[in-house]
Design a protein around this motif. Structure first.
Motif, mmCIF file in Angstrom:
data_model
loop_
_atom_site.group_PDB
_atom_site.id
_atom_site.type_symbol
_atom_site.label_atom_id
_atom_site.label_comp_id
_atom_site.label_asym_id
_atom_site.label_seq_id
_atom_site.Cartn_x
_atom_site.Cartn_y
_atom_site.Cartn_z
ATOM 1 N N PHE A 40 -17.634 65.640 -28.076
ATOM 2 C CA PHE A 40 -19.020 65.967 -27.593
ATOM 3 C C PHE A 40 -19.267 67.410 -27.684
ATOM 4 O O PHE A 40 -18.814 68.356 -27.013
ATOM 5 N N LEU A 41 -20.465 67.796 -28.537
ATOM 6 C CA LEU A 41 -20.799 69.213 -28.927
ATOM 7 C C LEU A 41 -21.529 69.719 -27.635
ATOM 8 O O LEU A 41 -22.514 68.978 -27.203
ATOM 9 N N VAL A 42 -21.244 70.760 -27.421
ATOM 10 C CA VAL A 42 -22.120 71.492 -26.109
ATOM 11 C C VAL A 42 -23.301 72.231 -26.587
ATOM 12 O O VAL A 42 -23.348 72.740 -27.612
ATOM 13 N N GLU A 43 -24.246 71.630 -25.922
ATOM 14 C CA GLU A 43 -25.710 72.379 -26.278
ATOM 15 C C GLU A 43 -25.889 73.868 -26.165
ATOM 16 O O GLU A 43 -25.335 74.332 -25.161
ATOM 17 N N ASN A 44 -26.168 74.287 -27.169
ATOM 18 C CA ASN A 44 -26.424 76.002 -27.200
ATOM 19 C C ASN A 44 -25.222 76.658 -27.061
ATOM 20 O O ASN A 44 -25.422 77.809 -26.786
ATOM 21 N N ARG A 45 -24.059 76.161 -27.498
ATOM 22 C CA ARG A 45 -22.997 76.953 -27.358
ATOM 23 C C ARG A 45 -22.104 76.214 -28.491
ATOM 24 O O ARG A 45 -22.047 75.015 -28.946
ATOM 25 N N ASP A 46 -21.183 77.208 -29.245
ATOM 26 C CA ASP A 46 -20.311 76.778 -30.255
ATOM 27 C C ASP A 46 -19.207 76.125 -29.574
ATOM 28 O O ASP A 46 -18.060 76.693 -29.727
ATOM 29 N N LYS A 47 -19.398 75.125 -28.937
ATOM 30 C CA LYS A 47 -18.265 74.559 -28.189
ATOM 31 C C LYS A 47 -18.121 72.963 -28.341
ATOM 32 O O LYS A 47 -19.362 72.610 -28.385
ATOM 33 N N LYS A 48 -17.018 72.282 -27.872
ATOM 34 C CA LYS A 48 -17.184 70.970 -27.662
ATOM 35 C C LYS A 48 -16.026 70.539 -26.779
ATOM 36 O O LYS A 48 -15.276 71.231 -26.286
ATOM 37 N N ILE A 49 -16.547 69.206 -26.272
ATOM 38 C CA ILE A 49 -15.410 68.704 -25.045
ATOM 39 C C ILE A 49 -15.234 67.625 -25.653
ATOM 40 O O ILE A 49 -15.813 66.620 -26.004
ATOM 41 N N SER A 50 -13.601 67.241 -25.882
ATOM 42 C CA SER A 50 -13.141 66.229 -26.541
ATOM 43 C C SER A 50 -12.631 65.242 -25.027
ATOM 44 O O SER A 50 -11.947 65.647 -24.221
ATOM 45 N N CYS A 51 -13.042 63.909 -25.323
ATOM 46 C CA CYS A 51 -12.507 62.879 -24.258
ATOM 47 C C CYS A 51 -11.559 61.753 -24.927
ATOM 48 O O CYS A 51 -12.220 61.298 -26.089
ATOM 49 N N PHE A 52 -10.567 61.543 -24.094
ATOM 50 C CA PHE A 52 -9.922 60.344 -24.747
ATOM 51 C C PHE A 52 -10.408 59.001 -24.213
ATOM 52 O O PHE A 52 -10.704 59.306 -23.054
ATOM 53 N N THR A 53 -10.467 58.350 -24.907
ATOM 54 C CA THR A 53 -10.965 56.923 -24.283
ATOM 55 C C THR A 53 -10.299 55.773 -24.878
ATOM 56 O O THR A 53 -9.948 55.755 -26.144
ATOM 57 N N LYS A 54 -9.915 54.532 -24.129
ATOM 58 C CA LYS A 54 -9.295 53.513 -24.542
ATOM 59 C C LYS A 54 -10.320 52.404 -25.006
ATOM 60 O O LYS A 54 -10.059 51.424 -25.635
ATOM 61 N N TYR A 55 -11.534 52.821 -24.531
ATOM 62 C CA TYR A 55 -12.514 51.984 -24.724
ATOM 63 C C TYR A 55 -13.646 52.550 -25.434
ATOM 64 O O TYR A 55 -15.067 52.893 -25.002
ATOM 65 N N VAL B 218 -23.937 66.538 -26.411
ATOM 66 C CA VAL B 218 -24.678 65.470 -27.158
ATOM 67 C C VAL B 218 -23.614 64.452 -27.299
ATOM 68 O O VAL B 218 -22.654 64.661 -27.944
ATOM 69 N N ASN B 219 -24.371 63.147 -27.094
ATOM 70 C CA ASN B 219 -23.499 62.025 -27.622
ATOM 71 C C ASN B 219 -23.739 61.797 -28.824
ATOM 72 O O ASN B 219 -24.810 61.552 -29.106
#
Length: 844
Positions: free
Chosen positions: A235-250, A313-314
RNA sequence: GCCGCUGUGGUGAAAUUGGUAUACACGCAAGACUUAAAAUCUUGUGGUCUCAACAACCGUGUGGGUUCGAUUCCCGCCAGCGGCACCA
């Protein structure tokens, strides 16, 4: 009284004989006979001696080993001591003795108790994990793991027991408390050796296919490894050059994702928190730090959190969704960040409800498109997709999962990922009574970034390589690294191993640069020595190899491994892992160590509760054996119930077994005294009883059906004594043989009395084989039923089994009690199952 | 909550491939032996009805289903035990 003395006399006599003839139970390294390896989990030799649980499990193994030996197998049935560990260390501290001495005293006691109970071990193969000749190879395995890049040093928060002053593996923490002393466990940062068992996670699952473990055990292993396939979604963070990664089984719930939560320990947290939210976030993190591990991880607690002020952002619908912090997210699982899908996860639902977050349902039950989820208890596991654009209408788990994974990976929004519940294995213990870890640290070489991996091995993982700078195993020709005998065993207050206080041990020379270096002072966990002991039994005295290939090929794999439920996950998993690793480096010839795992039951006290000193319901096998005789206790233990069951000790039932053994002995002695006068001829009726018994006993023993085996022996004795027939000598001998695995003393005595076998022991005799021609009886009684209810019986002889179905049915029709039921009724169907049953189906 | 297992007499428990439910043992009851006790031996022992026997009916946690026939196979529920649990 007289009876008891007689038992004791016999026991003393034959114990002496067996002691003088160790070849009786010796496993032969050269024999052409087919091999069979029976293994009991070796005990921890505690100061309180052999308890009933040991006696139960070991008798079960012993009966099997004796049975297989008599069947003509070359049986390996060994015993040893898992003697490193805290209780001995603590006891030694208390009694001001050396652990080495305590161990010697305890193993001597165990050995003599085992001999008394007539366990037929090959004592020439005894092992002891605390013997330097043994732990030389435990240390060797560690070095091999290190060389393969499967061990690394890591500064990590560990479970710390403030009372034992020791780091604990996750496996040793029960309900947030120390497995040993029950003290609440806290966290502490310590540099630890860690074994990368996770590299073998898939192998450990796949390897189960090659074993005959019972399903329960396989399932326990699979659950513990906890393989989970899924995606890591960026998931890219708005207005920043970063991302958040999430693990999901679903991943199929991605269109329902309306927020993201990170753990309070999340690494990039500061950059996510906006100025406006700063104060609130700081406050929340302070509060969550106050909670201990137990509070944070109890499933029922309220899900709390705080908004960071940032949005991500999704990727699938470009929707802007908020980033929260929540302490229900764990820092050390997955990525430390979770995507929130309220209607399809109970925790997410609670969280969304509390903070008024948007909920989008993306699945409905198969038959109800109007179904709305309004409570966390109603989470749908596998429904039909809605609100998910092109994926609408697909079955969630089957179709949508696959389609969405493919689609997201193609678009570079996500990558496939497999997570495991299994964690790497913390291998360091800050205690004295364990195997010294054979490693040396050289500060000078560390500064120069020397890693033995640079020159010898190709290790890809950068972190592991860096952690190895300056660390070297001691040269193999210096093994074993012997545990020094010291005066004080108490751990230091700062949690360092007692070995750290011995300069002669710590200070050494660097094998690489020749400068001053220091030894590792931690020792190995208890598991280290018990992971591979079954290999050493194959070749106990070998000091150039862990065991010779030749001998390993002869004996491996273990055919039956008998142990307790409590070791079905950890010990078995660790042991299989080490074995698989040794297979990879070609030190052992089989991919799996154990062919079959038998997990025995539990003996409760007479009050139906687990035996414990505090409850005062402990039964000591030695005491009972002195009172009633060893054979009685052995046979009673096997008769109590199924070998896998949980059952309570009952003196009454034991008396029943004692009566049986007395009657058995009396009967055989009477027959023997008759034998001198008459040569009894074989008698068909007798032969049928004996041969059916042989068949039944053999079959039941094969599958550990000990209780039914004994029931059959009892029943046969009843039949025999009632029939008052004279038994020929050969049949008397068969009876004695069938009893031999359970009652080694009495049968040995009777065997010598029956005579004419030279000096041969009954335990060396060949197991009888049933003769086919005696297995069917002269007459067979067939139940006759009307509409499935048995109304009468029909006796027919064997010959008639071959006659026409029609004739049998005709005879059945003519029975008085059947006529009564069928006269005047229409018979719709007549069923005859050969030799088993006749059934008339009538109307009404 | 999730995973796994188990429910059969007064008790521990048997029952092959769906084919006589309760083998074997304990306990209990009656009897024999004994001055007496212990030990040993014999007989009986799921429930209802019956003086008793025969017969009959009911019975494997519970409600259904499949089948000529279910302790056994299938579906739902209840109870108990063991393991794991904010694992995304």
């Amino acid at each position: 009284m007289e009876q008891t003395n007689k038992f004791k006399e016999i026991e003393v006599k034959w114990r002496k004989y067996w002691e003088e003839h160790p070849e009786l139970y010796r496993a032969d390294d050269k024999s052409d006979k087919k091999k069979f390896y029976v293994l009991n989990e070796f005990p921890y030799p505690s100061g309180s001696g052999l308890h009933v649980g040991h006696a139960f499990s070991f008798t079960g193994g012993d009966v099997y080993a004796r049975f297989k030996r008599m069947q003509g197998y070359n049986v390996l049935f060994p015993m040893g001591w898992d003697a490193f560990g805290l209780p001995t260390e603590n006891y030694a501290i208390k009694m001001k003795k050396k652990p080495q001495q305590v161990t010697r005293e305890n193993t001597d006691m165990f050995r003599s108790q085992m001999k008394k109970l007539a366990f037929s071990y090959d004592w020439s193969r005894e092992v002891n994990t605390t013997d330097p000749k043994y732990y030389k190879w435990t240390q060797w395995i560690f070095i091999k793991l290190f060389e393969a890049g499967l061990v690394y040093k890591k500064e990590m928060p560990i479970n710390w027991c403030p009372s034992c002053k020791i780091g604990l593996a996750n496996e040793e923490v029960v309900d947030g408390k120390c497995e040993r002393c029950g003290t609440e466990v806290s966290r502490r940062n310590i540099s630890q050796w860690v074994v990368k068992i996770t590299d073998y996670a898939d192998r450990l699952i796949d390897g189960l296919k090659e074993t005959d473990f019972i399903d329960k055990v396989k399932q326990a292993q699979i659950n513990w490894i906890g393989r989970k396939e899924g995606l890591i979604i960026d998931f890219l963070v708005e207005n920043r050059d970063k991302k958040i990664s999430c693990f999901t089984k679903y991943p199929e719930t991605i269109f329902g994702t309306t927020w993201v939560v990170v753990s309070p320990e999340y690494l990039d947290l500061d950059s996510l928190v906006t100025v406006e939210q700063k104060q609130e976030v700081t406050k929340y993190i302070e509060e969550s730090k106050k909670k201990n591990e137990l509070e944070r991880t109890s499933g029922t607690s309220e899900k709390t959190g705080v908004f960071t002020g940032s949005y991500v952002v999704n990727p699938v619908n470009r929707k802007k969704i908020p980033v929260w912090i929540g302490d229900y997210v764990l820092a050390n699982f997955g990525t430390g960040a979770v995507m929130g899908v309220a209607p399809h996860d109970s925790r997410d639902f609670m969280f969304a409800q509390k903070y008024g977050l948007e909920m989008i349902q993306v699945e409905v039950p198969k038959n109800d498109s109007t179904y709305i989820i309004d409570s966390y208890e109603k989470v749908i596991e596998d429904g039909v997709m809605i609100n998910s654009e092109q994926f609408n209408g697909m079955k969630a788990r089957n179709e949508a999962y696959k389609a969405i994974c493919d689609w997201m990976v193609e678009n570079n929004w996500a990558q496939r990922k497999i997570e495991y519940h299994l964690r790497d294995w913390i291998f360091s213990r800050q205690h004295y009574w364990g195997e010294p870890i054979p490693m040396i640290f050289c500060e000078n070489c560390a500064k120069n970034k020397f890693s033995i991996f640079n020159s010898q091995f190709s290790i890809k993982d950068k972190k592991i390589k860096e952690s190895s700078y300056g660390w070297m195993p001691i040269p193999e020709n210096q093994l074993p690294l012997v545990l020094p005998e010291v005066e004080a065993y108490e751990p230091t207050d700062d949690g360092l191993s007692p070995l750290s206080r011995i300069p002669e041990f710590v200070n050494c020379v660097c094998p690489k640069c020749g400068g001053k270096a220091k030894r590792e002072t931690d020792t190995m966990p208890n598991w280290a020595g018990s992971d591979w002991y079954f290999l050493r039994y194959c070749d106990v005295n070998n000091d150039i190899e862990i065991a010779s290939q030749d001998k390993l090929e002869r004996w491996l794999p273990v055919d039956v491994y008998i142990g307790g439920d409590e070791h079905n996950t950890l010990h078995l998993l660790y042991s299989r892992f080490i074995h698989q690793f040794l297979y990879d480096i070609k030190a052992v010839p089989t991919p799996e160590p154990y062919k079959m795992r038998m997990s025995h039951g539990v003996i409760l006290g007479p009050d139906n509760a687990r035996m414990s000193k505090s409850k005062g319901n402990v039964i000591v096998p030695e005491v009972v054996a002195d009172k009633y005789g060893v054979d009685v206790v052995r046979m009673y233990l096997m008769f109590m119930g199924p070998f896998t069951g949980t059952m309570a000790w009952s003196e009454n039932t034991l008396m029943g077994v004692k009566r049986f053994l007395n009657r058995f002995e009396k009967y055989i002695v009477n027959q023997i005294s008759d034998l001198r006068f008459q040569n009894n001829a074989s008698n068909k009726e007798v032969k049928v009883i004996i041969n059916k018994l042989v068949e039944g006993v053999t079959k039941d023993l094969e599958t550990f059906g000990y209780n039914t085996t004994i029931a059959k022996l009892m029943k046969a004795l009843n039949e025999i004594t009632i029939s008052k027939k004279q038994f020929p000598k050969e049949d008397i001998e068969v009876l004695i043989k069938l009893m031999a695995p359970f009652a080694p003393y009495i049968t040995e005595e009777l065997w010598s009395k029956v005579g004419a076998h030279g000096n041969a022991s009954v335990h060396q005799q060949l197991w009888p084989v049933a003769e086919e021609k005696y297995l069917s009886e002269e007459t067979v009684v067939i139940p006759i039923a009307v509409n499935g209810k048995v109304r009468s019986q029909l006796s027919i002889t064997n010959y008639e089994l071959r006659i026409e179905e029609k004739e049998i049915i005709q005879k059945a029709r003519e029975l008085e009690n059947i006529k009564k039921w069928i006269d005047g009724k229409i018979i719709k169907k007549e069923i005859y199952i050969k030799g088993k049953m006749v059934n008339f189906v009538i109307e009404g």
